[in-house]
Design a protein around this motif. Structure first.
Motif, PDB file in Angstrom:
ATOM      1  N   THR A 459      18.747 -13.900  20.863  1.00 28.80           N
ATOM      2  CA  THR A 459      18.820 -14.795  19.714  1.00 28.80           C
ATOM      3  C   THR A 459      20.212 -14.724  19.098  1.00 28.80           C
ATOM      4  OG1 THR A 459      16.504 -14.351  19.272  1.00 28.80           O
ATOM      5  CG2 THR A 459      17.771 -15.402  17.519  1.00 28.80           C
ATOM      6  N   PRO A 460      20.855 -15.850  18.785  1.00 27.08           N
ATOM      7  CA  PRO A 460      22.180 -15.810  18.144  1.00 27.08           C
ATOM      8  C   PRO A 460      22.106 -15.102  16.798  1.00 27.08           C
ATOM      9  CG  PRO A 460      21.705 -17.996  19.021  1.00 27.08           C
ATOM     10  CD  PRO A 460      20.444 -17.210  19.110  1.00 27.08           C
ATOM     11  N   CYS A 512      12.977 -21.661  22.923  1.00 22.52           N
ATOM     12  CA  CYS A 512      13.354 -21.335  21.539  1.00 22.52           C
ATOM     13  C   CYS A 512      12.148 -20.801  20.767  1.00 22.52           C
ATOM     14  CB  CYS A 512      13.926 -22.572  20.858  1.00 22.52           C
ATOM     15  SG  CYS A 512      15.495 -23.144  21.549  1.00 22.52           S
ATOM     16  N   SER A 513      10.976 -21.376  20.995  1.00 28.19           N
ATOM     17  CA  SER A 513       9.771 -20.900  20.308  1.00 28.19           C
ATOM     18  C   SER A 513       9.433 -19.472  20.723  1.00 28.19           C
ATOM     19  CB  SER A 513       8.604 -21.839  20.614  1.00 28.19           C
ATOM     20  OG  SER A 513       8.872 -23.140  20.166  1.00 28.19           O
ATOM     21  N   ASN A 514       9.597 -19.151  22.007  1.00 23.43           N
ATOM     22  CA  ASN A 514       9.341 -17.779  22.463  1.00 23.43           C
ATOM     23  C   ASN A 514      10.341 -16.797  21.866  1.00 23.43           C
ATOM     24  OD1 ASN A 514       7.156 -18.597  24.042  1.00 23.43           O
ATOM     25  ND2 ASN A 514       8.461 -19.032  25.815  1.00 23.43           N
ATOM     26  N   ASN A 518      10.047 -13.076  18.484  1.00 25.76           N
ATOM     27  CA  ASN A 518      10.606 -11.725  18.404  1.00 25.76           C
ATOM     28  C   ASN A 518      11.425 -11.505  17.137  1.00 25.76           C
ATOM     29  OD1 ASN A 518       9.516 -11.224  20.983  1.00 25.76           O
ATOM     30  ND2 ASN A 518      11.325 -12.117  21.975  1.00 25.76           N
ATOM     31  N   ILE A 519      11.438 -12.459  16.222  1.00 27.03           N
ATOM     32  CA  ILE A 519      12.229 -12.365  14.992  1.00 27.03           C
ATOM     33  C   ILE A 519      11.259 -12.306  13.825  1.00 27.03           C
ATOM     34  CG2 ILE A 519      14.124 -13.385  13.669  1.00 27.03           C
ATOM     35  CD1 ILE A 519      14.800 -15.064  16.105  1.00 27.03           C
ATOM     36  N   SER A 520      11.603 -11.485  12.826  1.00 18.44           N
ATOM     37  CA  SER A 520      10.747 -11.348  11.644  1.00 18.44           C
ATOM     38  C   SER A 520      10.949 -12.532  10.713  1.00 18.44           C
ATOM     39  CB  SER A 520      11.077 -10.040  10.912  1.00 18.44           C
ATOM     40  OG  SER A 520      12.444 -10.045  10.520  1.00 18.44           O
ATOM     41  N   PRO A 521       9.922 -12.846   9.931  1.00 18.58           N
ATOM     42  CA  PRO A 521      10.063 -13.921   8.941  1.00 18.58           C
ATOM     43  C   PRO A 521      11.047 -13.494   7.844  1.00 18.58           C
ATOM     44  CG  PRO A 521       7.755 -13.433   9.387  1.00 18.58           C
ATOM     45  CD  PRO A 521       8.556 -12.312   9.980  1.00 18.58           C
ATOM     46  N   SER A 525      11.558 -18.745  11.131  1.00 20.87           N
ATOM     47  CA  SER A 525      11.452 -20.150  10.691  1.00 20.87           C
ATOM     48  C   SER A 525      12.832 -20.786  10.580  1.00 20.87           C
ATOM     49  CB  SER A 525      10.732 -20.224   9.343  1.00 20.87           C
ATOM     50  OG  SER A 525       9.396 -19.796   9.479  1.00 20.87           O
ATOM     51  N   ILE A 526      13.819 -20.032  10.082  1.00 21.60           N
ATOM     52  CA  ILE A 526      15.184 -20.573   9.980  1.00 21.60           C
ATOM     53  C   ILE A 526      15.723 -20.916  11.361  1.00 21.60           C
ATOM     54  CG2 ILE A 526      17.556 -20.002   9.330  1.00 21.60           C
ATOM     55  CD1 ILE A 526      16.411 -18.332   7.042  1.00 21.60           C
TER      56      ILE A 526
END
Length: 704
Positions: A459-460, A512-514, A518-521, A525-526
């Motif tokens: 993820t960037p 991108c959805s997958n 792996n990212i916390s809220p 969503s951003i």
């Protein structure tokens, strides 16, 4: 005496009317003259028309009213009447003399007429036999002349002369206007023989029909061989095609078997000619190996595969159009003569006569037959085209080029369907090539996705769209620009393009959805909103065929924006130190007195806790908006970031307004209680607002 007579009383009459004295004295006599005159004058009606005319005549005469004139008036009038009658008698005497002379003349005429009638009767009796014999001879002569005319007309109409038969059957005689005129005469004779068959003696009609049919068959064979000979040297590029060839084709159409044989021969010849021409256009060298320096070879000029395929398709389309125009001139430029001839020939075919009459002969479609002939003519060039295009598709390794090739083939598929119809071999070739190009596009796209699977895990740091998505959107933009120029129908464009989106866009968006899982809220969503916004920006210019997909993207952006609003709202509640206060007061309502009575008893509303909440709120408010915006700083749409924050702030202000209303209600209830009891000091009466002075208006201003 007169006076007495007039004044004397009237005596009654027998009829009930009064009588004058004189009448009463002398009942047996008439009235005296004076009485008669008076009665006559009194009984005269001056309204009578004859009386008025008499007065008018007297005025015209200019007679003065004197005693002498009145005495002479009757005599003068009677004299005038007598004179007029005398003149009339004199004139009638003259008329009588004329009538006598006319009678004498009529008697003479009657006498002369009787004499002439006698002479005519005698002459008629003497010449009757001669006239009868002359009339019989004239009748016989007229009958003979009529038979001669009938025989002459019959020979001219039903029989062919020796010269006409020679022109119709001998191959040494040319196929010219005289040949077609004799042929038309022979066909007319055979048709008119049906009338002769209606008589009792059918021998003559059968003999003439049999001989004429033999001559027509020989003429058709002669015409068939002549047309084949002309087809060998026929130049369709010449706009002035031999009119005799067109006329011969129309005549041969009456014999479907011969006509079809001519078409087969013609199609084979044209197929070979067009195949050689296409090979020459590709290589610059004829099929015999002769180089033509006037031709620029497509294989050498078109280095780009897309242009190479486009040039070959353009040549094929141009050849098909030219062939169709030439064949229209050759076959159907003169109306429906060929169609009528073929229909007539089919109706007269033996197998059609043996078929069920209810089915009838199949209807001939001239346009369909023309399209089939053109398709057969270009079939050789189409085979070469299919081989070359298949080679280009299979050797291509570029995804965008594969789709451009498919779109180019789709364009020409639609073009050829309009030109040659839906059942042409060339159209089938275009459909197969288009399907193969799309399969190659999907295969290349899947291979590309496979190579990028490793990038789907990183993820960037700025939560922006990953590089593979940006590359995907660039490819998708090129694909959409290509599809925008296609000839797909407006109603089917979106449905036709949906499979392309499924292959070239959905896998990247799913990646991108997958990654977001792996990212916390709220970072997930951003990240997804940034990806969805980039996709929306790329697809939005092509709404004509991506409207449904755009709606789905906007709906997804709205869903993730709602999650960001929840996150910002939770941030406001937690950082403002009002979370416990909001949680305690949210179930209560200022409209219910029992809820208001519970407020002072709540632990969160005790002075120390309330003071800590007020202090925490004061510490939070100065930088609340900046801190909240810092949470969504990675959201690439600044307007959306501010909108999300403002919506969360509005919800926070609504909760604060609810708390404020409960605190005010609790203070008012405490004041009412103190006023009724008369106890309590001023500090206790200050209540909750003294410890928690912030108002909703101040909060809204500070968070705006």
């Amino acid at each position: 005496m007169a006076s007495d007579g007039l004044n004397s009383p009237r005596l009654p009459r027998h009829d009930g009317l009064p009588l004058s004295p004189a009448s009463a004295s002398f009942p047996g006599r008439s009235s005296n003259p004076l009485s008669s005159k008076v009665t006559s004058v009194l009984s005269t009606s001056y309204a009578d028309a004859e009386f008025r005319e008499s007065l008018a005549l007297l005025d015209e005469r200019g007679i003065s009213n004197t005693a002498e004139t009145r005495r002479q008036l009757r005599l003068d009038v009677q004299k005038e009447v007598i004179d007029s009658n005398g003149k009339i008698i004199t004139e009638f005497g003259r008329v009588a003399e004329q009538l006598k002379r006319i009678g004498t003349t009529i008697n003479k005429l009657n006498k002369n007429y009787q004499e002439m009638r006698g002479h005519a009767t005698a002459a008629h009796e003497s010449t009757a036999s001669v006239l009868e014999e002359a009339s019989s001879l004239m009748t016989q002569r007229k009958n003979i002349e009529t038979k001669q005319q009938v025989l002459k007309a019959f020979r001219e109409h039903f029989l062919l002369s020796e010269d006409e038969i020679a022109s119709l059957t001998l191959t040494a005689e040319p196929v010219d206007d005289r040949f077609f005129a004799v042929l038309a005469k022979a066909k007319r004779i055979r048709k008119d023989c049906e009338f002769l068959l209606g008589f009792e003696s059918q021998t003559l009609g059968l003999e003439i029909m049999d001989q004429t049919s033999k001559n027509l068959n020989q003429a058709m064979q002669k015409l068939y061989r002549w047309v084949q000979k002309e087809f060998k040297t026929l130049n369709l590029e010449n706009p002035q095609i031999n009119s005799s060839v067109r006329r011969a084709i129309r005549v041969l159409a009456e014999r479907p078997s011969l006509f079809q044989s001519c078409l087969d021969f013609f199609a084979e010849a044209r197929e070979q000619i067009l195949s050689d021409a296409f090979y020459l256009a590709l290589t610059g060298t004829s099929a015999a190996g002769v180089k033509d320096n006037s031709v620029k070879p497509i294989e050498l000029v078109a280095h780009d595969p897309l242009r190479y395929v486009g040039d070959m398709l353009a040549w094929t389309h141009s050849a098909a159009v030219s062939e169709r125009e030439a064949l229209e001139i050759l076959f159907i430029s003169d109306g429906n003569e060929i169609a009528k001839g073929i229909q007539e020939g089919r109706e007269n075919e033996l197998w059609m006569l043996m078929a069920d009459e209810a089915d009838g002969p199949p209807e001939f479609d001239a346009v369909k037959a023309l399209n089939e002939l053109v398709d057969r003519d270009v079939s050789g060039a189409a085979r070469i085209l299919r081989q070359r295009v298949e080679q280009v598709i299979q050797t291509n390794e570029e995804t965008i080029l594969a789709y451009k090739l498919a779109n180019l083939l789709s364009f020409y598929r639609v073009t050829f369907s309009k030109l040659l119809g839906e059942d042409s071999v060339l159209l089938q070739s275009m459909s197969n090539l288009e399907a193969e190009a799309l399969r190659q596009f999907r295969s290349l796209m899947r291979d590309h996705i496979t190579t990028l699977e490793g990038e789907f895990q990183h993820t960037p740091s700025d939560l922006g769209p990953p590089e593979f998505l940006q590359e995907c959107l660039k490819q998708l933009t090129a694909i959409m620009k290509t599809y925008e120029t296609s000839l797909a129908a407006d109603g089917d464009r979106e449905a036709d393009f949906e499979p392309i989106l499924a292959e070239s866009f959905d896998p990247f968006l799913a990646g991108c959805s997958n990654m977001a899982k792996n990212i916390s809220p709220p970072s997930n969503s951003i990240f997804l909103i940034n990806c969805l916004l980039a996709a929306q920006t790329a697809i939005e210019p092509f709404q004509a065929f991506t409207r449904t997909r755009l709606e789905r993207l906007r709906s997804a952006i709205a869903d993730h924006s709602a999650l960001l609003v929840e996150s910002q709202y939770a941030f406001f509640r937690a950082e403002s130190s009002l979370e416990p206060l909001f949680a305690a007061l949210s179930p209560l309502s200022d409209a219910r007195p029992e809820d208001v009575a519970k407020v002072p008893e709540l632990p969160e509303l005790q002075p120390e806790a309330l003071a800590r909440a007020a202090q925490g709120l004061d510490d939070f408010l100065p930088s609340a908006v900046m801190d909240a915006l810092e949470n969504v700083k990675n959201l690439q749409d600044a307007r959306l970031a501010r909108q999300v924050t403002e919506e969360a702030a509005d919800r926070f202000c609504a909760d604060f307004e609810h708390v404020e209303e409960l605190l005010v209600a609790a203070d008012e209830a405490a004041e009412d209680k103190d006023a009724g009891g008369g106890v309590g000091d001023e500090e206790e009466r200050a209540g909750f607002r003294a410890v928690f002075p912030r108002t909703t208006g101040e909060i809204r201003v500070l968070l705006s």
